[in-house]
Write an enzyme that holds these catalytic residues in place. Structure first.
Site, PDB file in Angstrom:
ATOM      1  N   LYS A  29       0.918  -1.158  -0.019  1.00  0.00           N
ATOM      2  CA  LYS A  29      -0.045   0.102   0.105  1.00  0.00           C
ATOM      3  C   LYS A  29       0.853   1.268  -0.111  1.00  0.00           C
ATOM      4  O   LYS A  29       1.520   1.485   0.974  1.00  0.00           O
ATOM      5  CB  LYS A  29      -1.073   0.109   1.359  1.00  0.00           C
ATOM      6  N   GLU A  57       9.329  15.703  16.321  1.00  0.00           N
ATOM      7  CA  GLU A  57      10.154  15.800  14.870  1.00  0.00           C
ATOM      8  C   GLU A  57       9.511  16.865  14.028  1.00  0.00           C
ATOM      9  O   GLU A  57       8.305  16.731  13.788  1.00  0.00           O
ATOM     10  CB  GLU A  57       9.539  14.121  14.024  1.00  0.00           C
ATOM     11  N   GLU A 104      10.408   1.240  10.470  1.00  0.00           N
ATOM     12  CA  GLU A 104      11.317   2.392  10.176  1.00  0.00           C
ATOM     13  C   GLU A 104      10.374   3.531  10.488  1.00  0.00           C
ATOM     14  O   GLU A 104       9.752   4.171   9.590  1.00  0.00           O
ATOM     15  CB  GLU A 104      11.737   2.170   8.615  1.00  0.00           C
ATOM     16  N   CYS A 153      13.204  11.071   7.531  1.00  0.00           N
ATOM     17  CA  CYS A 153      13.321  10.410   8.926  1.00  0.00           C
ATOM     18  C   CYS A 153      14.522  10.762   9.696  1.00  0.00           C
ATOM     19  O   CYS A 153      14.706  10.747  10.665  1.00  0.00           O
ATOM     20  CB  CYS A 153      13.135   8.819   8.962  1.00  0.00           C
TER      21      CYS A 153
HETATM   22  C1  SIN Z   1      13.411   8.174   5.425  1.00  0.00           C
HETATM   23  O1  SIN Z   1      13.344   9.255   5.462  1.00  0.00           O
HETATM   24  O2  SIN Z   1      13.100   7.363   5.978  1.00  0.00           O
HETATM   25  C2  SIN Z   1      14.503   7.735   4.360  1.00  0.00           C
HETATM   26  C3  SIN Z   1      15.616   8.478   4.200  1.00  0.00           C
HETATM   27  C4  SIN Z   1      16.963   7.637   3.585  1.00  0.00           C
HETATM   28  O3  SIN Z   1      16.810   6.586   3.006  1.00  0.00           O
HETATM   29  O4  SIN Z   1      17.889   8.439   3.467  1.00  0.00           O
END
Ligand code: SIN
Length: 487
Positions: A181, A388, A257, A291
């Site tokens: 998805k 964040e 993740e 992230c």
């Molecule tokens: C992410 O923001 O989860 C991935 C960033 C990356 O793979 O460098």
């Protein structure tokens, strides 16, 4: 439809289930829009639990032959898929910039990054080794690695290509089937990718893509269906926790993740220009929407003022705008809601006493734009320290000692990536080992690639993606005992 491609057949708007392009059972669709212009791009089929169930059943059937193939045969299909992604880079990048907003240069980079996972796992899938264990008695223990089973994947909008390939690559390489998805904001990249996988000869049912607005229905089926043996998710920590809870009833394996709150620790003895270049990349990549983006710049007091001056001067050179325009260095954020959320964090900091050195306001280019921002006089109780930010806002915190920096870096429930700038070898080791993060960059913030284990600790998740470790998440370990060897 406003996306112009060299190969217009890459623009798909239906779901791809069991090797066929189909509408949702109820004929429902959802709109995909360009965050830079607000322009309508496409209406995409919206599927629900029933279509998800059919995709899972098809995956289960398709896996029987796929997992029995020699790894080399699976690898050959993945190699073809990789080549098709590379050959169609420009179209995939155009689709990505249109629906996600990042600059065309960033999109091209992401397509290459995404392709690299397919290539890596095509190769690495041939190296799934086991063990032979000499036991204390008249037996031998044999350890074999087998595909975990049908995998369900839920992927985010910030990397609409690479977050898919780094799950589908290893899953398919070791013999699993996958149902996916994609984020509702960026389904077109996912649909183009699966079209290329289909052209590469991937057998029907092995990779289904389920676009949809009803995430609880699709995710609910993925997490409750006993045929699914593993759920892999990239996205926010709250959603990750919910998925983990839902997976508990059928004891599925999970890879998560999740969110980050990355510190960039810059010591007095750092190479200032190197640190500034690294912090700029870590903070403003993808307009602050990764992230592993720097969330908190922690700068030692001796170089604090010099850092802020030079860093802000560099930020003032940025040009936000439409990702298709050559002069644009940074695109919009994903939605108007996201831009408002970023602004509320900045306002909270300002109300609590922060100083806006540069930026600090929504962009004038459109509802989804936010000015690249630098904040000083920030403190640890502000939202920009605790949460964040996921936008182009850099709060610069001051610290005195190494112990302070480590305490501040670890003062968060997150633990994805951290960065350290120092010229001292001893300090780089000490600090890298002392910070509670899954990944640490020393004098480097461009840490991602297909060959490294990407992943976090604490509430940033579990499991690793990329590298040889990225295969383990899609494999079960089976022990076979051979007895009566003296007969
Ligand atoms: C992410 O923001 O989860 C991935 C960033 C990356 O793979 O460098």
């Amino acid at each position: 439809m406003t996306i112009q491609l060299k190969d217009s057949s890459l623009l798909k708007t239906q779901a791809f289930i069991d090797g066929a392009w189909v509408d949702g059972d109820k004929g429902e669709t959802f709109a995909v829009t360009d965050p830079a212009t607000g322009q309508h791009l496409a209406d995409v089929a919206s599927v629900g639990a029933d279509e998800t169930r059919r995709a899972i059943a098809a995956a289960d059937r398709a896996m029987i032959e796929w997992k029995a193939l020699p790894a080399k045969s699976r690898s050959d299909v993945l190699e073809k898929w990789h080549q098709l992604i590379v050959d169609n880079t420009e179209d995939l990048a155009v689709i990505m910039t249109a629906e996600q907003g990042k600059t065309l240069a960033e999109s091209r980079g992401e397509v290459a990054y995404g392709a690299s996972f397919v290539k890596w796992f095509a190769e690495e899938g041939k190296r799934v080794y086991g063990d032979i264990i000499p036991t204390p008695s008249d037996r031998r223990g044999v350890v074999v690695k087998q595909p975990v089973g049908v995998v369900a994947a839920i992927t985010p909008w910030n990397f609409p290509n690479a977050m898919i390939t780094r799950k589908a690559g290893p899953a398919l390489a070791v013999g699993c089937a996958i149902v996916l998805k994609p984020a509702a904001e960026t389904p077109l990249s996912a649909l183009a990718l699966v079209e290329l996988a289909n052209r590469a000869g991937l057998p029907a049912g092995l990779f289904s893509v389920l676009p949809g607005m009803d995430a609880p229905a699709i995710g609910g089926e993925m997490t409750s269906n006993p045929t699914v043996k593993k759920v892999t998710f990239t996205g926010s920590t709250p959603v990750g926790k919910l998925l983990m809870k839902q997976c508990a009833d059928t004891v599925k394996r999970t890879s998560m993740e999740l969110g980050g709150n990355a510190p960039v620790i810059i010591f007095d003895d750092a190479d200032l220009d190197l640190a500034i270049a690294g912090a700029l990349t870590a903070k403003y990549r993808n307009s602050g929407q990764t992230c592993i983006c720097a969330n908190r710049l922690l700068v030692q007091e001796g170089i604090y003022d010099a850092f802020v001056e030079k860093f802000s001067a560099a930020v003032s050179e940025f040009r936000i705008g439409n990702g298709f325009e050559a002069a644009t260095t940074h695109g919009p954020v994903i939605t108007e809601k996201a831009a408002k959320e970023i602004h509320s964090k900045v306002q909270n900091a300002v109300e609590e006493g922060a100083t806006v050195v540069i930026g600090g306001q929504p962009g004038e280019q459109g509802a989804c734009f936010y000015q690249p921002t630098v904040l000083t006089n920030v403190t640890e109780d502000m939202r920009v320290f605790r949460e964040e930010i996921f936008g182009p806002v850099a709060p610069v915190f001051k610290f005195s000692t190494e112990a302070d920096a480590i305490r501040m870096a670890n003062d968060t429930e997150f633990g994805l990536a951290a960065y350290v700038y120092t010229e001292s070898m001893g300090r780089s080791w000490r600090v890298s080992e002392a910070v509670d993060y899954g990944m640490v960059g020393v004098n480097e913030t461009a840490i991602s690639s297909e060959v490294i284990p990407f992943g976090g600790v604490k509430e940033s998740g579990q499991g690793r993606e990329g590298s040889k470790y990225g295969l383990d998440d899609y494999l079960e370990t089976k022990y076979i005992c051979f007895g009566a060897l003296q007969r």
